[in-house]
Write an enzyme that holds these catalytic residues in place. Structure first.
Site, PDB file in Angstrom:
ATOM      1  N   HIS A  14      18.617  -0.060   4.175  1.00 28.59           N
ATOM      2  CA  HIS A  14      18.784  -1.214   5.060  1.00 28.59           C
ATOM      3  C   HIS A  14      17.524  -2.071   5.141  1.00 28.59           C
ATOM      4  O   HIS A  14      17.609  -3.279   5.337  1.00 28.59           O
ATOM      5  CB  HIS A  14      19.164  -0.713   6.460  1.00 28.59           C
ATOM      6  N   ASP A  15      16.352  -1.459   5.010  1.00 32.17           N
ATOM      7  CA  ASP A  15      15.100  -2.189   5.205  1.00 32.17           C
ATOM      8  C   ASP A  15      14.129  -1.883   4.069  1.00 32.17           C
ATOM      9  O   ASP A  15      13.067  -1.309   4.275  1.00 32.17           O
ATOM     10  CB  ASP A  15      14.482  -1.809   6.559  1.00 32.17           C
ATOM     11  N   LEU A  16      14.524  -2.278   2.856  1.00 30.70           N
ATOM     12  CA  LEU A  16      13.678  -2.019   1.692  1.00 30.70           C
ATOM     13  C   LEU A  16      12.542  -3.033   1.662  1.00 30.70           C
ATOM     14  O   LEU A  16      12.676  -4.138   1.146  1.00 30.70           O
ATOM     15  CB  LEU A  16      14.505  -2.092   0.406  1.00 30.70           C
ATOM     16  N   ASN A  17      11.432  -2.661   2.257  1.00 27.79           N
ATOM     17  CA  ASN A  17      10.235  -3.507   2.217  1.00 27.79           C
ATOM     18  C   ASN A  17       9.063  -2.677   1.727  1.00 27.79           C
ATOM     19  O   ASN A  17       9.158  -1.463   1.570  1.00 27.79           O
ATOM     20  CB  ASN A  17       9.959  -4.145   3.585  1.00 27.79           C
ATOM     21  N   ASN A  27       7.935   0.611   3.292  1.00 25.09           N
ATOM     22  CA  ASN A  27       8.802   1.793   3.214  1.00 25.09           C
ATOM     23  C   ASN A  27       8.854   2.407   1.822  1.00 25.09           C
ATOM     24  O   ASN A  27       9.769   3.168   1.499  1.00 25.09           O
ATOM     25  CB  ASN A  27      10.210   1.438   3.686  1.00 25.09           C
TER      26      ASN A  27
END
Length: 238
Positions: A168-171, A174
């Site tokens: 959901h939050d591939l930054n 992470n």
């Protein structure tokens, strides 16, 4: 998983793997408990504070679920309870368990807790700390990555996508790199197995926006457009 145990009492549900944290209880989800035992070995600030713990046998990561955005100012850490399987803690624990079975480089789940309070619940998750690893955002502040490291990041993302694991939050915060050069993905809150292909490009776009954002904020951030081409090359040629 066969090793998993569960305890339920007074609105509190705890699921845990006794291999990593025997006799897991409420106190193990309290930063204060670990602080009193001089077992907190570090912390990281994000939406909330993540605590790094040295237990008797393992280094652990303790995270309390918190909301972001405007609703987070009202319901800081409360979520509507629609049954245990719908809770973030339960879902992330079991997704991590499934990914470990797939051999994916993600944290090992240790324990989760869900505390019901009326219509709402609060949640916590404990995982094993990835040994000798640093998030790539911090690495890029100190040095350039090699061409192979950029390809390895793309290759690792492809591993998850091929198993239909949606992050959901591939930054860049992470994605971790350990001292053996292995790439890991972390923070699987609100992530899931997902059908189809279209979301995969959106995942990559999100990561590129994250890199550009950090690069624009920092003068000596070691990211150039050619690095992204290497990452995509690793992704496509897995």
């Amino acid at each position: 998983m066969a090793d998993m145990q569960q305890t339920i009492k007074k609105g509190e549900i705890i699921g845990f793997n006794p291999v990593f944290l025997p006799h897991c209880q409420s106190q193990h989800f309290s930063p204060t408990f670990w602080q009193q035992n001089n077992s907190v070995i570090g912390s990281a600030a994000g939406r909330g504070t993540t605590h790094f713990i040295q237990s008797e046998q393992h280094k652990l990561v303790l995270r309390h679920y918190r909301r972001g955005g405007l609703i987070g100012k009202i319901l800081n850490d409360q979520y509507l309870y629609l049954g245990l399987p719908s809770t973030r803690a339960f879902q992330e624990y079991h997704l991590l368990e499934k990914m470990k079975g797939m051999g994916l480089p993600a944290p090992t789940p240790v324990a989760y807790r869900v505390v019901k309070k009326g219509l709402y619940y609060q949640g916590d998750l404990i995982t094993l700390k990835i040994p000798n690893a640093q998030d790539i955002h911090h690495v890029l502040q100190t040095r350039s990555l090699s061409e192979q490291e950029w390809r390895d990041i793309g290759n690792t993302i492809a591993l998850f996508h091929q198993q239909q694991i949606y992050h959901h939050d591939l930054n860049i915060h992470n994605i971790m790199l350990d001292d053996a050069g292995k790439v890991w993905l972390i923070d699987f809150d609100k992530c899931a197995e997902k059908d189809g292909e279209s979301w995969k490009q959106n995942n990559l776009d999100r990561l590129l926006r994250s890199l550009n954002k950090e690069s624009n904020k920092m003068a000596n951030y070691h990211f150039e457009h050619k690095n992204w081409s290497l990452l995509i090359d690793g992704y496509k040629n897995h």
